[in-house]
Design a protein around this motif. Structure first.
Motif, PDB file in Angstrom:
ATOM      1  N   ALA A   1     -19.465  41.094   4.770  1.00  0.00           N
ATOM      2  CA  ALA A   1     -20.350  42.436   4.157  1.00  0.00           C
ATOM      3  C   ALA A   1     -19.049  43.472   4.054  1.00  0.00           C
ATOM      4  O   ALA A   1     -19.101  44.419   2.968  1.00  0.00           O
ATOM      5  CB  ALA A   1     -21.302  42.947   5.166  1.00  0.00           C
ATOM      6  N   THR A   2     -18.176  43.539   4.920  1.00  0.00           N
ATOM      7  CA  THR A   2     -17.041  44.609   5.149  1.00  0.00           C
ATOM      8  C   THR A   2     -16.109  44.379   3.599  1.00  0.00           C
ATOM      9  O   THR A   2     -15.929  45.368   3.103  1.00  0.00           O
ATOM     10  CB  THR A   2     -16.086  44.519   6.105  1.00  0.00           C
ATOM     11  OG1 THR A   2     -17.087  44.688   7.431  1.00  0.00           O
ATOM     12  CG2 THR A   2     -14.912  45.743   6.196  1.00  0.00           C
ATOM     13  N   GLU A   3     -15.844  43.044   3.265  1.00  0.00           N
ATOM     14  CA  GLU A   3     -15.142  42.941   2.358  1.00  0.00           C
ATOM     15  C   GLU A   3     -15.961  43.376   0.765  1.00  0.00           C
ATOM     16  O   GLU A   3     -15.309  43.824   0.028  1.00  0.00           O
ATOM     17  CB  GLU A   3     -14.497  41.440   2.235  1.00  0.00           C
ATOM     18  CG  GLU A   3     -13.731  41.281   0.963  1.00  0.00           C
ATOM     19  CD  GLU A   3     -12.564  41.971   0.801  1.00  0.00           C
ATOM     20  OE1 GLU A   3     -12.367  42.471  -0.367  1.00  0.00           O
ATOM     21  OE2 GLU A   3     -11.764  42.541   1.845  1.00  0.00           O
TER      22      GLU A   3
ATOM     23  N   LEU B   1     -24.014  47.343   9.537  1.00  0.00           N
ATOM     24  CA  LEU B   1     -23.997  46.613   8.164  1.00  0.00           C
ATOM     25  C   LEU B   1     -24.327  45.225   8.178  1.00  0.00           C
ATOM     26  O   LEU B   1     -24.811  44.912   7.076  1.00  0.00           O
ATOM     27  CB  LEU B   1     -22.443  46.965   7.614  1.00  0.00           C
ATOM     28  CG  LEU B   1     -22.081  46.413   6.143  1.00  0.00           C
ATOM     29  CD1 LEU B   1     -23.015  47.102   5.055  1.00  0.00           C
ATOM     30  CD2 LEU B   1     -20.596  46.720   6.053  1.00  0.00           C
ATOM     31  N   ALA B   2     -23.692  44.631   8.965  1.00  0.00           N
ATOM     32  CA  ALA B   2     -23.885  43.223   9.114  1.00  0.00           C
ATOM     33  C   ALA B   2     -25.470  43.071   9.065  1.00  0.00           C
ATOM     34  O   ALA B   2     -26.035  42.025   8.328  1.00  0.00           O
ATOM     35  CB  ALA B   2     -23.085  42.439  10.094  1.00  0.00           C
TER      36      ALA B   2
ATOM     37  N   SER C   1     -11.111  57.191   3.464  1.00  0.00           N
ATOM     38  CA  SER C   1     -11.052  56.542   4.853  1.00  0.00           C
ATOM     39  C   SER C   1     -12.770  56.488   5.286  1.00  0.00           C
ATOM     40  O   SER C   1     -12.910  56.666   6.385  1.00  0.00           O
ATOM     41  CB  SER C   1     -10.484  57.294   5.707  1.00  0.00           C
ATOM     42  OG  SER C   1      -8.934  57.348   5.651  1.00  0.00           O
ATOM     43  N   ALA C   2     -13.604  56.361   4.254  1.00  0.00           N
ATOM     44  CA  ALA C   2     -14.932  56.049   4.508  1.00  0.00           C
ATOM     45  C   ALA C   2     -15.279  54.943   5.120  1.00  0.00           C
ATOM     46  O   ALA C   2     -14.756  53.955   5.181  1.00  0.00           O
ATOM     47  CB  ALA C   2     -15.789  56.345   3.236  1.00  0.00           C
ATOM     48  N   ASN C   3     -16.242  55.106   6.135  1.00  0.00           N
ATOM     49  CA  ASN C   3     -16.636  53.854   6.784  1.00  0.00           C
ATOM     50  C   ASN C   3     -17.227  52.832   5.752  1.00  0.00           C
ATOM     51  O   ASN C   3     -17.893  53.172   4.671  1.00  0.00           O
ATOM     52  CB  ASN C   3     -18.217  53.996   7.582  1.00  0.00           C
ATOM     53  CG  ASN C   3     -17.765  54.761   8.942  1.00  0.00           C
ATOM     54  OD1 ASN C   3     -16.539  54.886   9.375  1.00  0.00           O
ATOM     55  ND2 ASN C   3     -18.635  55.520   9.581  1.00  0.00           N
ATOM     56  N   PRO C   4     -16.831  51.537   5.804  1.00  0.00           N
ATOM     57  CA  PRO C   4     -17.309  50.579   4.606  1.00  0.00           C
ATOM     58  C   PRO C   4     -18.407  49.878   4.902  1.00  0.00           C
ATOM     59  O   PRO C   4     -19.052  48.872   5.056  1.00  0.00           O
ATOM     60  CB  PRO C   4     -16.307  49.456   5.103  1.00  0.00           C
ATOM     61  CG  PRO C   4     -16.188  49.599   6.500  1.00  0.00           C
ATOM     62  CD  PRO C   4     -16.065  50.939   6.869  1.00  0.00           C
TER      63      PRO C   4
END
Length: 581
Positions: free
Chosen positions: A237-239, A178-179, A130-133
Motif C-alpha cells: 500500500a505504501t508503494e 493504511l494497510a 513530505s506528506a504521509n503516504p
C-alpha cells in the motif's frame, strides 16, 4: 550586470577613500551600508543609508557624513545628482545612459541576467511536501509543494547547490491504518461488504489498490488475521500511495531529487547513532518534565523519561525521545533524519512544514543545532492554510479523496501554471484565498493573467517585427544605440529591470520566492503602462515608421522585459505564454 551592486560599490569605494583621507575613522564596518530604490520615486533613483549606519561608530553627525559622501560621488559619471535628505539619507539620480546599459545587459546575458553567485555553491537541502503516504496530496500539500519547489529553483538561480527532498513518513502507525484500509478494499474486490471503522481511510482512491492487491495475491489473505498480511500489505500500500503521490507532483511539474524513507531509520542503528551523538554531548538524560502549561489533564502524572536537553539549544522545554515502554517517540526518527542530512555534508537545511507544525519549529532547530554543533543552520518555513472558493462558495470536497480537496482537483480546474503562480501570490506564512473564478479572470486584478499578458504582448511585437523584416535578435538589439529610450515611462521599465538581480538575492537570502511573483507583477504593470501610453503618443510606439534604428531601440525594451519575465516565471515553475487564448 547588477547596477544597484555597482553603485553600492561606488559608495563603499568613496567611504574607503574618506577613511584613508582621515575624513572618517579607519576600520569602519561597511557591511550594513545599502543602496536601494527609495520608497518615494520622487526622491531619486537610488538611496543609501551609509551616513545613518556609520554616524555612531564614526562619532559624527549623519548629515556631515552624507554631505562629504555626496561630494565624493559627484565625480561618478553614472550619478547625475545627489541630495541629502532628512537626518542623513543620501538620494542619488542616475544618468539615463546607465539605465540603457541595463537593457543592453539583459539582452546580452539572456537567461543568465540576474543569476547570482551569492550562494557560492553551498549545499542546501530543501525538504518539502513530505506528506504521509496514506492518500493523494491535498490542497495544503499543493501550497507546500509549489513553495518548496520555487524556493529550490530560486536558490539554484542564486548560486546554491540544491537538493530537493521528500521525507516519506512510513514508519508510524498511520501506515498500519493504511494497510487495514487497503485490506478492506481487497475484501471488497472479492465481493465482500465492508465497513470503514477505527479511523480507516474511506476514499475511492484505494479501490484500485485493493484490486491490484487481489491481482497479486489472489485470495491468500481473505479472512486471515492481521499477523498473516499486515506487513506485506503495508509495504504494498505504501508503494502504491507513493506512486500516486509522484503522479500528483508531476501534475505540478515537481520532480524530487531524493525520496528518503523514515522506515529506513528503524532497525539500522541510525536512530541509535543520532541519540548516541547527543549523549556524547551530555544532552540526553533521565528526568521528569513539568506538567503542560495551562489546564493540567486529569490523567497527567509525573514520570521519569529519557529526554533531550533541547533547552540548551533554544527550545522552551526539554523533549522526550523515548517512551516508557522503551520505544522511540516520533521526535527520535526526525532527529535521526536530520542527523543523516547533516552527515551528507549540507551547509544549510530548509524544512517546509504545514501550518499545524508551528509547535515543532523550536525543537527541530534545537536538534539540528546540537547535532551540528551550531554549524548547520535550519530554516523552517510554515505554509498557512488555503481556502478554496468557486461561484462565491467554498469549494466542495472530492468524493475520490473522501474528506479533503486534492491537488488533482485544483489542477484539473485551472491547470498547473495558474495553480503554481497563485500559490505564490502571498507570503508562505499568510493565509491564502484561492478563488477559481478570479484566478481565471482576464483583468489586472488577476496577477497570473497580468504577467502572462505582458509576455504575450511582447511576443506579438516580436512577431510583427519578423513580419516587417526588422532584425530583432537579442545580439542585434543589445548592440543598438538605446539613447532614444529617454521617456519617463521607458525609464520606469528599465529601472524595474535593473532591480531584478537585487531582488533575486534578497528573495534567496530570506527564502521568500513570493517576492519573485510580486516583482513580476510590478514589472508587468510598468510595461502595460508604457504600452498604453504608446497608444496615445506615436513617439512611444515600438515601431517608428521610416526609422529602423529608432525602431530597434524601441524593440530592445520589450524584448528585455520578456527575458526577465521568462526567467522569473521559470523560478516559479510557470511556462510563459506567447499569446492569450
Amino acid at each position: 550586470m547588477n547596477l544597484f551592486a555597482d553603485i553600492r560599490g561606488a559608495v563603499t569605494d568613496a567611504l574607503n577613500a574618506m577613511m584613508a583621507e582621515g575624513a572618517l575613522p579607519g576600520g569602519l564596518d561597511l557591511s550594513a551600508v545599502t543602496v536601494e530604490p527609495p520608497r518615494d520615486a520622487g526622491h531619486g533613483d537610488m538611496a543609501t543609508n551609509a551616513a545613518m549606519v556609520l554616524a555612531k561608530p564614526a562619532g559624527k553627525k549623519p548629515r556631515d557624513i552624507a554631505e562629504a559622501l555626496a561630494a565624493k560621488l559627484g565625480s561618478d559619471p553614472r550619478i547625475t545628482s545627489t541630495e541629502v535628505a532628512g537626518p542623513g539619507f543620501l538620494n542619488l539620480r542616475i544618468d539615463p545612459k546607465a539605465w540603457a546599459g541595463v537593457i543592453a545587459a539583459v539582452l546580452a546575458d539572456g537567461p543568465q541576467y540576474g543569476r547570482s553567485d551569492m550562494g557560492q555553491g553551498l549545499k542546501v537541502n530543501v525538504e518539502y511536501v513530505s506528506a504521509n503516504p496514506t492518500g493523494p496530496l491535498h490542497v495544503g500539500h499543493t501550497r507546500g509543494a509549489v513553495f518548496g519547489d520555487a524556493l529550490a529553483s530560486l536558490l539554484d538561480y542564486a548560486g546554491y547547490d540544491v537538493t530537493r527532498e521528500y521525507y516519506i513518513n512510513d514508519g508510524g502507525a498511520q501506515v498500519d491504518v493504511l494497510a487495514r484500509s487497503v485490506y478492506l478494499r481487497y475484501l471488497e474486490a472479492h465481493g465482500q461488504e465492508v465497513v470503514f471503522e477505527g479511523g480507516t481511510y474511506p476514499g475511492d482512491y484505494l479501490i484500485a489498490v485493493g484490486e491490484a492487491l487481489k491481482d497479486k495475491v489472489g485470495d491468500e489473505f481473505v479472512d486471515k488475521g492481521e499477523q498473516y498480511w499486515l506487513a506485506e500489505v503495508r509495504d504494498f500500500a505504501t508503494e502504491a500511495m507513493m506512486e500516486l503521490i509522484r503522479e500528483d507532483l508531476s501534475l505540478l511539474n515537481v520532480k524530487m531529487d531524493r525520496f528518503f524513507s523514515e522506515k529506513s531509520l528503524y532497525g539500522t542503528g541510525k536512530i541509535e547513532a543520532a541519540i548516541d551523538d547527543l549523549k556524547g554531548k551530555g544532552l540526553i538524560y533521565r528526568g521528569v518534565l513539568e506538567p503542560p502549561k495551562g489546564k493540567v489533564p486529569e490523567d497527567w502524572e509525573p514520570r521519569e523519561q529519557t529526554l533531550f536537553r533541547s533547552t540548551d539549544h533554544g527550545d522552551d522545554v526539554d523533549r522526550p525521545i523515548m517512551k516508557s515502554d522503551g520505544s522511540w517517540t516520533y521526535f527520535a526518527p526526525d532527529i535521526a533524519y536530520h542527523y543523516d542530512k547533516i552527515s551528507r555534508g549540507y551547509d544549510l537545511l530548509i524544512d517546509v512544514f504545514g501550518a499545524d507544525h508551528g509547535g515543532y519549529v523550536k525543537r527541530m532547530k534545537s536538534a539540528v543545532s546540537a547535532l551540528s554543533d551550531g554549524r548547520v543552520p535550519v530554516d523552517i518555513k510554515l505554509c498557512q492554510l488555503v481556502k478554496l472558493f468557486k461561484n462565491g462558495e467554498p469549494f466542495k470536497m472530492s468524493k475520490r479523496a473522501g474528506t479533503f480537496i486534492t491537488l488533482r482537483d485544483v489542477v484539473d480546474e485551472v491547470g498547473p501554471d495558474v495553480t503554481r503562480f497563485v500559490m505564490l501570490t502571498r507570503k508562505n506564512d499568510a493565509p491564502l484565498d484561492f478563488d477559481f473564478d478570479k484566478v481565471l479572470e482576464q483583468s489586472r486584478e488577476n496577477p497570473v493573467f497580468y504577467v502572462q499578458y505582458a509576455h504575450a504582448r511582447v511576443s506579438s511585437v516580436m512577431r510583427k517585427a519578423a513580419e516587417a523584416g526588422i532584425a530583432h535578435d537579442d545580439a542585434t538589439l543589445a548592440a543598438t544605440d538605446l539613447a532614444a529610450l529617454s521617456d519617463e515611462a521607458e525609464l520606469a521599465v528599465a529601472k524595474k529591470l535593473a532591480e531584478w538581480p537585487r531582488l533575486v538575492e534578497i528573495a534567496a537570502r530570506t527564502n521568500e520566492p513570493h517576492r519573485v511573483a510580486f516583482y513580476l507583477y510590478e514589472l508587468a504593470g510598468d510595461f502595460h503602462t508604457l504600452w498604453n501610453r504608446g497608444n496615445e503618443r506615436h513617439d512611444l510606439r515600438f515601431f517608428q515608421e521610416g526609422n529602423a534604428a529608432a525602431t530597434q531601440a524601441k524593440l530592445a525594451l520589450p524584448r528585455a522585459v520578456a527575458v526577465v519575465i521568462s526567467a522569473g516565471l521559470a523560478i516559479l515553475g510557470v511556462t510563459p505564454v506567447d499569446e492569450m487564448r
